[in-house]
Scaffold this active site. Structure first.
Site, PDB file in Angstrom:
ATOM      1  N   GLY A 177      40.471  47.642  37.504  1.00  0.00           N
ATOM      2  CA  GLY A 177      39.561  47.604  38.637  1.00  0.00           C
ATOM      3  C   GLY A 177      40.012  46.556  39.632  1.00  0.00           C
ATOM      4  N   GLN A 220      39.474  40.886  46.658  1.00  0.00           N
ATOM      5  CA  GLN A 220      40.607  40.453  45.845  1.00  0.00           C
ATOM      6  C   GLN A 220      41.946  40.714  46.528  1.00  0.00           C
ATOM      7  OE1 GLN A 220      38.923  42.443  42.112  1.00  0.00           O
ATOM      8  NE2 GLN A 220      40.138  40.732  41.315  1.00  0.00           N
ATOM      9  N   CYS A 279      40.353  39.063  34.797  1.00  0.00           N
ATOM     10  CA  CYS A 279      40.251  39.367  36.222  1.00  0.00           C
ATOM     11  C   CYS A 279      41.602  39.119  36.868  1.00  0.00           C
ATOM     12  CB  CYS A 279      39.183  38.492  36.864  1.00  0.00           C
ATOM     13  SG  CYS A 279      38.963  38.775  38.633  1.00  0.00           S
ATOM     14  N   LEU A 280      42.037  40.045  37.702  1.00  0.00           N
ATOM     15  CA  LEU A 280      43.335  39.906  38.367  1.00  0.00           C
ATOM     16  C   LEU A 280      43.397  38.666  39.249  1.00  0.00           C
ATOM     17  CD1 LEU A 280      44.061  43.632  39.292  1.00  0.00           C
ATOM     18  CD2 LEU A 280      44.846  42.332  37.300  1.00  0.00           C
ATOM     19  N   HIS A 323      31.505  44.218  37.015  1.00  0.00           N
ATOM     20  CA  HIS A 323      32.449  43.156  37.382  1.00  0.00           C
ATOM     21  C   HIS A 323      32.910  43.320  38.835  1.00  0.00           C
ATOM     22  CE1 HIS A 323      35.961  40.439  36.321  1.00  0.00           C
ATOM     23  NE2 HIS A 323      36.403  41.011  37.426  1.00  0.00           N
ATOM     24  N   GLU A 324      33.303  44.535  39.203  1.00  0.00           N
ATOM     25  CA  GLU A 324      33.826  44.767  40.559  1.00  0.00           C
ATOM     26  C   GLU A 324      32.722  44.690  41.613  1.00  0.00           C
ATOM     27  OE1 GLU A 324      36.890  44.436  40.793  1.00  0.00           O
ATOM     28  OE2 GLU A 324      37.433  44.867  38.725  1.00  0.00           O
ATOM     29  N   HIS A 373      32.050  41.200  42.570  1.00  0.00           N
ATOM     30  CA  HIS A 373      33.015  40.671  43.548  1.00  0.00           C
ATOM     31  C   HIS A 373      32.565  40.910  44.989  1.00  0.00           C
ATOM     32  CE1 HIS A 373      36.501  39.007  41.539  1.00  0.00           C
ATOM     33  NE2 HIS A 373      36.590  40.047  40.720  1.00  0.00           N
TER      34      HIS A 373
END
Length: 180
Positions: free
Chosen positions: A47, A52, A95-96, A138-139, A142
């Site tokens: 994701g 991000q 997380c990226l 999670h996304e 963000h």
């Protein structure tokens, strides 16, 4: 060129911003979605949210099947959680934008999300007790300036943020959850 270099890393302030709704699906929005998918796949993520990659708009891409080798991407525009279960569970999340760490986050087990797709159609996503349920939450977090470490008590959060800083200095890249 898309890739992991496009991914914004902690402590970039854009990760703490509230994102603007998308009012029109333009060629630029389509191009952003495509770039985000490329970035997500390049980092072996499941994701990615627009902040991000430095874009403060409500756009998320998700593909929880990618790890199995199949591509089954979702593009969610202006996603919103409309229902969530009372039952919660703790999940180990990466997380990226926070390479080198994972964080235990308690979230509702199930959610229902409404979002528009790239054709402007309103879609309904239901997920319970699986990676999609975690990824959706999670996304979407963000998009509202909330990261996985924000779910931690202050001292644990500070410790995890120091770990991220050390991991980045040591060469951790988006998608890496440890330096082992």
């Amino acid at each position: 060129m898309a890739g992991t270099a496009d991914i914004v890393l902690s402590p970039d302030p854009r990760l703490k911003e509230e994102c603007a709704p998308i009012t029109e699906i333009t060629p630029e929005v389509r191009a952003l979605a495509e770039r985000m998918l490329e970035d997500m796949y390049a980092a072996d993520g499941c994701g990615l949210a627009a902040p991000q990659v430095g874009e403060l708009v409500q756009l998320v891409v998700i593909d929880v099947d990618w790890g199995a080798g199949d591509k089954n991407p979702y593009v969610l525009i202006n996603p919103r959680i409309v229902e969530s279960s009372e039952e919660t569970r703790t999940f180990e999340e990466g997380c990226l934008s926070f390479p080198g760490i994972t964080v235990e986050v308690e979230r509702p087990v199930g959610v229902v999300v409404h979002a528009e797709n790239l054709d402007g159609d309103t879609m309904r996503y239901e997920a319970s007790d699986n990676l999609l349920a975690v990824c959706l939450q999670h996304e979407i977090d963000h998009l509202h300036g909330v990261t996985m470490v924000d779910h931690l008590p202050l001292l644990k959060r500070m410790g995890k943020l120091r770990e991220v800083e050390r991991a980045i200095v040591a060469g951790a890249r988006p998608g890496e959850t440890s330096l082992d």
